[in-house]
Design a protein around this motif. Structure first.
Motif, short mmCIF file in Angstrom:
data_model
loop_
_atom_site.label_atom_id
_atom_site.label_comp_id
_atom_site.label_asym_id
_atom_site.label_seq_id
_atom_site.Cartn_x
_atom_site.Cartn_y
_atom_site.Cartn_z
N SER A 53 93.72 12.45 5.13
CA SER A 53 93.58 13.35 3.98
C SER A 53 92.23 13.16 3.30
N LYS A 54 91.71 14.29 2.81
CA LYS A 54 90.50 14.23 2.01
C LYS A 54 90.84 14.46 0.53
N MET A 55 92.11 14.36 0.21
CA MET A 55 92.54 14.57 -1.17
C MET A 55 91.97 13.50 -2.09
N PRO A 56 91.62 13.86 -3.32
CA PRO A 56 91.24 12.85 -4.31
C PRO A 56 92.41 11.92 -4.60
N LEU A 57 92.08 10.71 -5.03
CA LEU A 57 93.12 9.72 -5.31
C LEU A 57 94.17 10.23 -6.28
N LEU A 58 93.71 10.85 -7.37
CA LEU A 58 94.66 11.33 -8.37
C LEU A 58 95.63 12.33 -7.77
N GLU A 59 95.14 13.21 -6.90
CA GLU A 59 96.01 14.20 -6.26
C GLU A 59 96.98 13.53 -5.29
N ARG B 12 103.97 23.20 -6.63
CA ARG B 12 105.20 22.38 -6.57
C ARG B 12 105.66 21.99 -7.97
N ILE B 13 104.70 21.68 -8.84
CA ILE B 13 105.06 21.33 -10.21
C ILE B 13 105.75 22.50 -10.90
N ARG B 14 105.23 23.72 -10.70
CA ARG B 14 105.87 24.91 -11.29
C ARG B 14 107.30 25.08 -10.77
N GLU B 15 107.50 24.84 -9.47
CA GLU B 15 108.84 24.95 -8.89
C GLU B 15 109.79 23.93 -9.51
N PHE B 16 109.31 22.70 -9.71
CA PHE B 16 110.16 21.65 -10.28
C PHE B 16 110.42 21.90 -11.77
N LEU B 17 109.44 22.44 -12.47
CA LEU B 17 109.65 22.76 -13.89
C LEU B 17 110.76 23.80 -14.05
N LYS C 161 94.18 19.50 -9.99
CA LYS C 161 93.30 20.60 -9.60
C LYS C 161 93.67 21.13 -8.22
N SER C 162 94.77 20.62 -7.69
CA SER C 162 95.23 21.03 -6.36
C SER C 162 96.21 22.20 -6.49
N ASN C 163 95.92 23.30 -5.80
CA ASN C 163 96.81 24.47 -5.85
C ASN C 163 98.21 24.12 -5.34
N LYS C 164 98.26 23.30 -4.28
CA LYS C 164 99.55 22.91 -3.71
C LYS C 164 100.36 22.09 -4.70
N ASN C 165 99.73 21.11 -5.33
CA ASN C 165 100.44 20.28 -6.32
C ASN C 165 100.88 21.11 -7.52
#
Length: 411
Positions: free
Chosen positions: A126-132, A220-225, A213-217
């Motif tokens: 993965s090239k994702m940032p640590l926070l993501e 998913r957060i919107r779905e869980f909310l 800042k990740s569209n995918k994250n």
């Protein structure tokens, strides 16, 4: 932006690799100056030809300022190299990716942390940032919880209703309904999911939605909310954490709430104060290295005790406690056979070994009555010296000390 331990951040020269805006520099400078604890993460210093700079110390992790600047600090592991692209390896890894993977493996070994269930395979390339990455792993744990079902509980409610329900509160009835005889001030219980644990989870989701800042994250957060739509947020986070009940019925919540505590009470691993830095999650590499080496030895079948206690330099008054990083016992006898200290320090020649470390191991050997002592340092890409020492004490018995180098790149 990604830097490694002991690298510099500066704002004057835009051509430099680790350049940040002057306002961001000032925010981080204030972050350091606010109290002694934050000064251990970044150091204000000067560099010839560049003026004032910020230098990372031996803490790794992520810092995010309120202007959205995110800085990742990765371990400095000198024997890593970029992979070469070949037919067998079409997606070569960079040194930064490898360093990030090693950091995640080290985090997995921390006690009382949410990292132990990290699925390393999901982030190896993965090239994702640590926070993501941290956010995505929290969402993975939450997904498991939601599939098992979020818990409800009997919630005590007090309301002034037009009908009698539950228990009439006489004092409140007199206070509120002397004129309104048609109303009833009552206390009753409802079986609802709006319990403290779920409120903390929803609060974490809302908090991370603003950070990610990740569209995918974010999706998913919107779905869980949506799942937590009828649940309130927490308005007193510390107090609500004190009310959490992790009994057998709530065991499924343990990892998710560890993540919530990590994000909402950011001082879980790195205490800091102030309002200019939006988020900071930082880890002491000395502790991570000790935890990782200890975990490796346990997996090899050794009976390992980390930060062993019970011995004192002055035993008559139990003063100056000794806490060796690693004590290995013989399982059958319960006898200490090896004592080791891990040091996150780059050793290139003998003079890099500090006298304090040598004295410390001598004290351990004497008090534990053990003659097999080790200093363990990270392996680098240099030809590191092979070192052995013999301490001689007054009874002419020998304490043997050996210096070992732990290869993080191959573990």
């Amino acid at each position: 932006m990604i830097i490694k331990e002991f690298e510099y951040l500066q704002y004057r020269d835009k051509n430099q690799l680790h350049y940040i805006e002057e306002k961001t520099f000032e925010v981080l400078e204030k972050f350091i100056l606010e109290n002694e604890e934050t000064a251990q993460y970044l150091k204000i210093t000067t560099k010839k030809g560049h003026g004032k700079v910020l230098q990372a110390q031996n803490y790794v992790g992520v810092i995010q300022t309120k202007d959205g600047t995110t800085i990742e600090i990765l371990p400095k592991i000198s024997n890593l190299k970029d992979d070469v692209k070949t037919e067998d390896n079409p997606k070569p890894k960079t040194k930064e990716q490898k360093s990030k993977e090693i950091l995640i493996k080290m985090l997995k070994t921390l006690k009382n942390s949410p990292f132990k269930n990290f699925n390393v395979a999901n982030v190896q390339s993965s090239k994702m940032p640590l926070l993501e990455i941290f956010i995505s792993m929290f969402l993975e744990e939450l997904s498991k919880l939601i599939k098992r079902g979020i818990k409800s509980d009997y919630i005590t409610q007090e309301e002034n209703l037009k009908f009698l329900k539950g228990k009439l509160l006489i004092g409140e009835q007199i206070k509120h309904n002397t004129i309104h005889k048609e109303r009833f001030f009552v206390q009753y219980q409802e079986f609802r999911s709006d319990r403290v644990e779920n409120r903390l989870i929803k609060t974490t989701l809302q908090y991370l939605y603003k950070k990610s800042k990740s569209n995918k994250n974010q999706q998913r957060i919107r779905e869980f909310l949506f799942v937590f739509d009828e649940i309130e947020i927490s308005y007193d986070i510390k107090n609500d954490f004190s009310k959490v009940k992790l009994n057998r019925q709530m065991k499924d919540y343990e990892q998710v709430l560890l993540w919530c505590k990590t994000f909402l009470l950011e001082n879980s691993f790195s205490p800091y104060k102030g309002n200019d830095v939006a988020f900071a999650l930082l880890f002491d590499m000395n502790l991570l290295f000790e935890s990782y080496v200890g975990d490796y030895l346990k997996k090899k079948g050794f009976d390992v005790s980390l930060q062993d206690t019970g011995k004192y330099l002055v035993e008559s008054h139990n003063k100056f406690a000794l806490r060796p990083d690693i004590v290995i016992n013989r399982k059958t006898e319960g006898k200490t056979v090896i004592i080791a200290d891990t040091k996150w320090k780059n050793i290139t020649e003998e003079k890099d070994i500090s006298q304090a470390d040598m004295y410390q191991l001598f004290a351990y050997g004497k008090k534990y009555n053990n003659n097999q002592l080790y200093l363990i340092y990270p392996k680098n890409d240099k030809n590191q010296p092979k070192l052995k020492y013999n301490y001689c004490n007054q009874s002419n018995s020998k304490l043997n000390l050996k210096v070992l180098y732990f290869d993080l790149a191959k573990r």
